[in-house]
Design an enzyme around this catalytic site. Sequence first.
Site, PDB file in Angstrom:
ATOM      1  N   LYS A  11      23.826  -0.676 -75.681  1.00 30.66           N
ATOM      2  CA  LYS A  11      24.148  -2.102 -75.916  1.00 30.66           C
ATOM      3  C   LYS A  11      24.270  -2.708 -74.967  1.00 30.66           C
ATOM      4  CE  LYS A  11      28.855  -1.677 -75.923  1.00 30.66           C
ATOM      5  NZ  LYS A  11      29.727  -2.061 -74.485  1.00 30.66           N
ATOM      6  N   ASP A 137      32.659   3.758 -79.455  1.00 28.71           N
ATOM      7  CA  ASP A 137      31.841   3.399 -79.999  1.00 28.71           C
ATOM      8  C   ASP A 137      30.168   4.556 -80.233  1.00 28.71           C
ATOM      9  OD1 ASP A 137      32.446   1.249 -78.115  1.00 28.71           O
ATOM     10  OD2 ASP A 137      31.448   1.586 -76.267  1.00 28.71           O
TER      11      ASP A 137
HETATM   12  P1  ATP Z   1      30.510   1.859 -72.142  1.00 28.50           P
HETATM   13  O1  ATP Z   1      30.360   0.906 -72.298  1.00 28.50           O
HETATM   14  O2  ATP Z   1      31.256   2.799 -73.503  1.00 28.50           O
HETATM   15  O3  ATP Z   1      32.617   1.770 -71.354  1.00 28.50           O
HETATM   16  P2  ATP Z   1      29.865   3.059 -69.937  1.00 28.50           P
HETATM   17  O4  ATP Z   1      28.715   2.641 -69.885  1.00 28.50           O
HETATM   18  O5  ATP Z   1      30.886   2.131 -69.603  1.00 28.50           O
HETATM   19  O6  ATP Z   1      30.142   2.863 -71.090  1.00 28.50           O
HETATM   20  P3  ATP Z   1      28.542   5.701 -69.084  1.00 28.50           P
HETATM   21  O7  ATP Z   1      27.866   5.088 -68.789  1.00 28.50           O
HETATM   22  O8  ATP Z   1      29.136   6.151 -70.765  1.00 28.50           O
HETATM   23  O9  ATP Z   1      29.557   4.145 -69.453  1.00 28.50           O
HETATM   24  O10 ATP Z   1      29.732   6.565 -68.274  1.00 28.50           O
HETATM   25  C1  ATP Z   1      31.157   6.492 -68.211  1.00 28.50           C
HETATM   26  C2  ATP Z   1      31.340   7.941 -67.094  1.00 28.50           C
HETATM   27  O11 ATP Z   1      31.105   9.257 -68.720  1.00 28.50           O
HETATM   28  C3  ATP Z   1      30.332   8.373 -66.470  1.00 28.50           C
HETATM   29  O12 ATP Z   1      30.894   8.366 -64.596  1.00 28.50           O
HETATM   30  C4  ATP Z   1      29.669   9.795 -66.170  1.00 28.50           C
HETATM   31  O13 ATP Z   1      30.667  10.926 -65.392  1.00 28.50           O
HETATM   32  C5  ATP Z   1      30.500  10.005 -67.656  1.00 28.50           C
HETATM   33  N1  ATP Z   1      29.360  11.140 -68.541  1.00 28.50           N
HETATM   34  C6  ATP Z   1      29.462  11.805 -69.688  1.00 28.50           C
HETATM   35  N2  ATP Z   1      28.158  11.638 -70.103  1.00 28.50           N
HETATM   36  C7  ATP Z   1      27.430  11.142 -69.771  1.00 28.50           C
HETATM   37  C8  ATP Z   1      26.246  11.102 -69.889  1.00 28.50           C
HETATM   38  N3  ATP Z   1      25.821  11.374 -70.787  1.00 28.50           N
HETATM   39  N4  ATP Z   1      25.306   9.527 -69.153  1.00 28.50           N
HETATM   40  C9  ATP Z   1      26.516   8.941 -68.442  1.00 28.50           C
HETATM   41  N5  ATP Z   1      27.390   9.084 -67.909  1.00 28.50           N
HETATM   42  C10 ATP Z   1      28.318  10.042 -68.643  1.00 28.50           C
END
Ligand code: ATP
Length: 286
Positions: A11, A137
Amino acid sequence: MDTIELRAYAKINLALDVTGTRPNGYHDVKMIMQTVGLFDRLTLRPIAKNEIVLSSNLSFLPTGKDNLVYRAAAAFFEEMGEEHGVAIELEKHIPVAAGMAGGSTDAAATLIGLNEMYGTGYSLEKLQQIGVKLGADIPYCLMGKTALAEGIGEILTPLPAPPACQVLVVKPGISVSTKAVYDHLVLDENTVHPDVDGMIEAIKFKDYKGVVNRLGNVLEDVTCELHPIIKDIKSKMLELGVDGSLMSGSGPTVFGLFSDPEKARKAYYEFKTGDFGQTFLTEYVN
Ligand code: ATP
C-alpha cells in the site's frame, strides 16, 4: 488439501494525518490507504508435522516468531483451536521497512490462505479481528483497495478508486525506525495537517488535480529531518515532471504520481539507473 498461492499487495498513503496520542503510546491516525501493484508471493502447503515452517528469499528476514507471517499462522491455528502443520514460502518483492505495510500484507495473505486451506469460512470481519491483534495495518491489508483508516488504523471506510495514474515508487537504501519518527513528531498549533477530508472529496469526484494537490503526510517533515535523501528524491521527481509526490507511511519510500505515462517511464528509467534506491513503476490496484 492443496497448495495455495497468494499475492500480498503493498500500500501507499495518499494522505496521512496523526490526530492524537493515546496513553498506551499508540497514535490516532486518519489516513487514505491505496493498494498498488507491487506484491510479495506466498505459497502455503500443508505438512504432516504440527509446525509452522517459514522460508524466505531474503536471508536477513526472521523466519520464526518475529515474522508476521509466522505470527499470523499461529494466531489462526489458535483461533481454530486445532494444531496443524504448514510450510510457507515467502517471496519478498515489497521493500522491507519501507512504509508500504510489507509485513502486514504478508500476514493478511497468510490469514486468507489458511482460511481457504482449512475451509474455516471465517468472514472478513473475523479475519480482521484476528489480524488487528498482530498489527494495526492488517485489517486494511485484508480488504485492500482504497480506504479511509481511522482509530489506530483499524476503523475502515471503503472509498471509490481514485483517478488512475502511474505510480513511481522509490525506496532509498536507508532504514527508518517507525518508533523514532513518531517519537520526533511534535503535535502543536504549528503542525501542518493534510486535508484528508478534501482528499476524500477529490477521490469521490475523480478529480486528479484535487488528489495531487492534497497529497500530504504529517510524518514527512519529521522523517526528512532525520533522512534528507527523501527531499532529494522529491526534488529529482519534480525535475522529471512528477504531478505530485509524497512519502508513504513513516517512510522512507517516496512515491510520485504521473498522468503522462511517457514522463513516468522516463522518470522510472532515470531513478532505476541512478543510485537513489529500489525503484518500481506501478499503478493503483482496485
Ligand atoms: P508499515 O508500513 O506497516 O510500517 P513497513 O513497510 O514499514 O510496514 P515491514 O516491511 O513490514 O515495514 O518491516 C518492518 C520490520 O518487520 C522489518 O524490519 C522486519 O524485520 C520485520 N518483519 C516481520 N515480518 C516481516 C515480513 N513478512 N516482511 C517484512 N518484514 C517483516
